[in-house]
Scaffold this active site. Structure first.
Site, short mmCIF file in Angstrom:
data_model
loop_
_atom_site.label_atom_id
_atom_site.label_comp_id
_atom_site.label_asym_id
_atom_site.label_seq_id
_atom_site.Cartn_x
_atom_site.Cartn_y
_atom_site.Cartn_z
N GLY A 143 0.42 13.16 57.46
CA GLY A 143 0.88 13.28 58.89
C GLY A 143 1.34 14.82 59.42
O GLY A 143 0.85 14.83 60.75
N CYS A 144 1.81 15.53 58.63
CA CYS A 144 2.25 16.86 58.95
C CYS A 144 1.01 17.71 59.22
O CYS A 144 1.31 18.37 60.18
CB CYS A 144 3.19 17.56 58.13
SG CYS A 144 4.76 16.52 57.90
N THR A 145 0.12 17.44 58.27
CA THR A 145 -1.32 18.30 58.65
C THR A 145 -1.92 18.00 59.93
O THR A 145 -2.37 18.80 60.77
CB THR A 145 -2.05 18.16 57.38
OG1 THR A 145 -1.42 18.41 56.21
CG2 THR A 145 -3.42 18.90 57.53
#
Length: 253
Positions: A143-145
């Site tokens: 998700g952060c990527t």
């Protein structure tokens, strides 16, 4: 009368069997009666002392009170958490740390932290400009990527609106540099290992997963206006389409 007749008549007559049988003496009869009475007394259980009877009566009287104390209401407080409650914990949004008072319209809290590539970044570096801060839980996770790639994709569009973009997490500077290089990210990445900025912006708080509560980074984005005030806050961010939504908000102020 002849001598023979006289001799026979002079002999005493033999006692009959009934008469010769000896009757038990009164002492023996009394002894037997006493022994029977004593044996019967041994069989008959002795009466319980009054103290024991009173003790049993008191314990019986105490039992109903104990049952009342351990009634349904007392048992209910010790029942394990139901499955329904655990499911509700999974869907419950994370809560910001207690004491966080960051609200829209307030002045943005100052910060100065190290960034990838060396050096440091502070709020004062962006005075008179719009600034987007996106807080993410951990570098190089799915998700952060996606979120960091989306902001990188729109970085030029933000620049056209005179808005800068910074990514912040509790990862080390080295981890941020690896994250940037692996995915060719163009937005600066800040390292806040002590959670000072995360707490100041309400991005650090209680989270829940599978019924377990723990402290962590709440995915949050903050848009700061050119006047240094908080223009908009997004909490519990959903990644898909989020960067485009923030760009639209930056254009609107």
């Amino acid at each position: 009368m002849s001598k023979k007749t006289r001799k026979k008549s002079s002999k005493p007559s033999p006692k009959s069997p009934k008469t010769s049988a000896r009757k038990p003496s009164a002492a023996k009869t009394a002894s037997k009666t006493t022994s029977k009475t004593a044996s019967r007394g041994a069989i008959t259980p002795a009466k319980k002392p009054a103290a024991k009877v009173a003790s049993k009566a008191a314990s019986k009287a105490a039992k109903p009170a104990a049952k009342t104390a351990n009634g349904p209401s007392a048992k209910a407080s010790h029942k394990p958490t139901s499955k329904q409650l655990i499911k509700s914990n999974l869907s419950a949004p994370p809560q910001a740390a207690a004491g966080t008072a960051l609200v829209e319209g307030a002045m943005a809290p100052p910060f100065s932290l190290p960034r990838d590539g060396g050096g440091s970044v502070s709020l004062a570096d962006y005075a008179g400009k719009k600034l987007v801060l996106f807080f993410y839980p951990r570098a190089d996770t799915p998700g952060c990527t996606r979120e960091a790639i989306d902001f990188t994709r729109l970085n030029d569009a933000f620049a056209d609106e005179e808005a800068a973009v910074l990514g912040i997490s509790a990862d080390t500077v080295k981890a941020q540099e690896s994250f940037r290089s692996k995915h060719q990210l163009s937005v600066p990445l800040i390292s806040d290992e002590q959670h000072e900025m995360l707490e100041a912006y309400g991005a650090w708080g209680e989270k829940s997963m599978y019924g377990r509560n723990f402290m962590g980074i709440i995915r949050t984005t903050v848009l700061i206006g050119a006047d240094g005030r908080i223009a908009k806050i997004w909490r519990n961010v959903r990644v898909d389409g989020h960067a485009d939504e923030v760009l639209a908000a930056a254009r609107a102020i």
